[in-house]
Design a protein around this motif. Structure first.
Motif, PDB file in Angstrom:
ATOM      1  N   ILE A  11      -9.887  33.848 -55.129  1.00  0.00           N
ATOM      2  CA  ILE A  11     -10.803  33.425 -54.276  1.00  0.00           C
ATOM      3  C   ILE A  11     -11.608  32.367 -54.822  1.00  0.00           C
ATOM      4  CG2 ILE A  11     -12.633  33.883 -52.623  1.00  0.00           C
ATOM      5  CD1 ILE A  11      -9.806  34.778 -52.046  1.00  0.00           C
ATOM      6  N   THR A  12     -12.233  32.657 -56.035  1.00  0.00           N
ATOM      7  CA  THR A  12     -12.781  31.822 -56.965  1.00  0.00           C
ATOM      8  C   THR A  12     -12.465  30.544 -57.243  1.00  0.00           C
ATOM      9  OG1 THR A  12     -14.201  33.663 -57.774  1.00  0.00           O
ATOM     10  CG2 THR A  12     -14.607  31.551 -58.774  1.00  0.00           C
ATOM     11  N   LYS A  13     -10.994  30.809 -57.742  1.00  0.00           N
ATOM     12  CA  LYS A  13     -10.356  29.641 -58.227  1.00  0.00           C
ATOM     13  C   LYS A  13     -10.168  28.670 -56.974  1.00  0.00           C
ATOM     14  CE  LYS A  13      -9.778  30.647 -62.607  1.00  0.00           C
ATOM     15  NZ  LYS A  13     -10.305  29.405 -63.658  1.00  0.00           N
ATOM     16  N   THR A  14      -9.598  29.153 -56.072  1.00  0.00           N
ATOM     17  CA  THR A  14      -9.315  28.372 -54.864  1.00  0.00           C
ATOM     18  C   THR A  14     -10.466  27.566 -54.287  1.00  0.00           C
ATOM     19  OG1 THR A  14      -7.814  30.200 -53.975  1.00  0.00           O
ATOM     20  CG2 THR A  14      -8.498  28.423 -52.364  1.00  0.00           C
ATOM     21  N   ASN A  69      -6.199  38.044 -45.955  1.00  0.00           N
ATOM     22  CA  ASN A  69      -6.420  37.657 -44.921  1.00  0.00           C
ATOM     23  C   ASN A  69      -6.870  36.113 -44.247  1.00  0.00           C
ATOM     24  OD1 ASN A  69      -5.852  40.540 -44.150  1.00  0.00           O
ATOM     25  ND2 ASN A  69      -7.713  41.094 -45.001  1.00  0.00           N
ATOM     26  N   PHE A  70      -6.111  35.181 -45.085  1.00  0.00           N
ATOM     27  CA  PHE A  70      -6.234  33.896 -44.600  1.00  0.00           C
ATOM     28  C   PHE A  70      -5.296  33.540 -43.738  1.00  0.00           C
ATOM     29  CE2 PHE A  70      -8.501  33.402 -48.506  1.00  0.00           C
ATOM     30  CZ  PHE A  70      -9.368  32.323 -48.238  1.00  0.00           C
ATOM     31  N   HIS A  83     -10.307  31.300 -43.223  1.00  0.00           N
ATOM     32  CA  HIS A  83     -10.835  32.771 -43.414  1.00  0.00           C
ATOM     33  C   HIS A  83     -12.359  32.639 -42.948  1.00  0.00           C
ATOM     34  CE1 HIS A  83     -12.285  36.633 -44.962  1.00  0.00           C
ATOM     35  NE2 HIS A  83     -10.966  36.854 -45.161  1.00  0.00           N
ATOM     36  N   LYS A  84     -12.980  33.777 -42.040  1.00  0.00           N
ATOM     37  CA  LYS A  84     -14.047  33.667 -41.734  1.00  0.00           C
ATOM     38  C   LYS A  84     -15.095  33.807 -42.815  1.00  0.00           C
ATOM     39  CE  LYS A  84     -14.067  38.586 -41.277  1.00  0.00           C
ATOM     40  NZ  LYS A  84     -13.896  39.895 -40.185  1.00  0.00           N
ATOM     41  N   GLN A  95     -18.203  37.019 -51.608  1.00  0.00           N
ATOM     42  CA  GLN A  95     -17.928  38.248 -51.929  1.00  0.00           C
ATOM     43  C   GLN A  95     -17.485  39.293 -51.090  1.00  0.00           C
ATOM     44  OE1 GLN A  95     -22.224  40.072 -52.594  1.00  0.00           O
ATOM     45  NE2 GLN A  95     -22.771  38.140 -51.486  1.00  0.00           N
ATOM     46  N   PHE A  96     -17.545  38.780 -49.645  1.00  0.00           N
ATOM     47  CA  PHE A  96     -16.921  39.503 -48.505  1.00  0.00           C
ATOM     48  C   PHE A  96     -15.515  39.450 -48.282  1.00  0.00           C
ATOM     49  CE2 PHE A  96     -21.567  38.709 -47.603  1.00  0.00           C
ATOM     50  CZ  PHE A  96     -21.818  39.770 -47.851  1.00  0.00           C
ATOM     51  N   ILE A  97     -14.919  38.562 -49.192  1.00  0.00           N
ATOM     52  CA  ILE A  97     -13.452  38.429 -48.896  1.00  0.00           C
ATOM     53  C   ILE A  97     -12.638  39.479 -49.734  1.00  0.00           C
ATOM     54  CG2 ILE A  97     -11.465  36.830 -49.238  1.00  0.00           C
ATOM     55  CD1 ILE A  97     -13.397  34.505 -48.866  1.00  0.00           C
TER      56      ILE A  97
END
Length: 250
Positions: A11-14, A69-70, A83-84, A95-97
């Motif tokens: 997620i961080t890299k994206t 969950n994307f 993603h929300k 942090q919530f993903i």
């Protein structure tokens, strides 16, 4: 609880990849910042994925997005992913993903009358977002007040500086006019001084004394020439006597 605040590396890299404006022609945020679009799968595989994920497999990238969950959909520029909790400029929501697992569905069916863990998580996300927005608005208001005060002070200083410059300009002009007057007066004074020094009483007396001495000396010219010279000398003597009188200047 400590592990809950950790953001998955994928997620961080994206997120970092989308912050790079130099590759916005390949992949970028949408205008609203609520999703991102892959515009060129080929260039993403060749140029972007090796820099951030050390592989060139676009299918692997899609599987990772699906695990977190994307939601994928079509976009006029390519493929859109949403993603929300994945939004432009809101890094604290990452942090919530969480990675999807098989236990999520079972936990939701245990207590159907109680709020699900997923719903609670969404509520927490909304609270965090609301708090961030409130803090941002407060900081913006404070910054606006500071800028307003600084701009007022700068305008006042500029006005005072303008008045000071005008005052100094007038003073300089006045001094220049005085200097011109003084220079003119000094020139006139020097001129009169030279004249007065030339026609001083002492100077004239010396000239008269010389003439008197010459008159007393015998002349050896012809009688007619002697008479003419004596007449000229007497006339000059009388003129010098008149000049010996003090000269007064207005």
């Amino acid at each position: 609880m400590a592990t809950r605040s950790l953001v998955p590396t994928f997620i961080t890299k994206t997120f970092e990849m989308l912050e790079d404006q130099s590759i916005s022609h390949i992949v970028s945020w949408t205008e609203e910042g609520l999703s991102f679009v892959v515009k060129s799968q080929k260039l993403l595989q060749q140029q972007v994925l090796p820099q951030y994920f050390k592989h060139r497999n676009y299918s692997s990238f899609l599987r990772q997005l699906n695990l977190y969950n994307f939601k994928k959909s079509k976009h006029q520029d390519g493929q859109e992913f949403k993603h929300k909790c994945f939004r432009k400029g809101v890094k604290q929501m990452l942090q919530f993903i969480k990675r999807r697992n098989n236990d999520d569905g079972n936990q939701e069916s245990v207590n159907p009358n109680q709020p699900s863990a997923k719903l609670k998580e969404e509520q927490n996300i909304l609270r965090v977002c609301a708090s961030d927005i409130k803090d941002t608005n407060t900081r913006l208001d404070e910054d606006m007040q500071i800028l307003k005060q600084k701009s007022g002070v700068l305008l006042e200083e500029m006005w005072n500086l303008k008045k000071l410059l005008h005052s100094q300009f007038d003073q300089v002009n006045h001094k220049l006019e005085r200097i011109d007057i003084i220079i003119g007066a000094m020139s006139q004074h020097k001129k009169f001084k030279n004249i007065s020094q030339y026609f001083t009483t002492k100077f004239l007396q010396n000239e008269l004394h010389t003439l008197e001495t010459n008159l007393n000396q015998p002349l050896f010219e012809s009688p007619k020439q002697e008479i003419d010279d004596q007449e000229q000398i007497k006339a000059l003597f009388e003129e010098l006597q008149n000049l010996s009188k003090p000269i007064h200047f207005d």
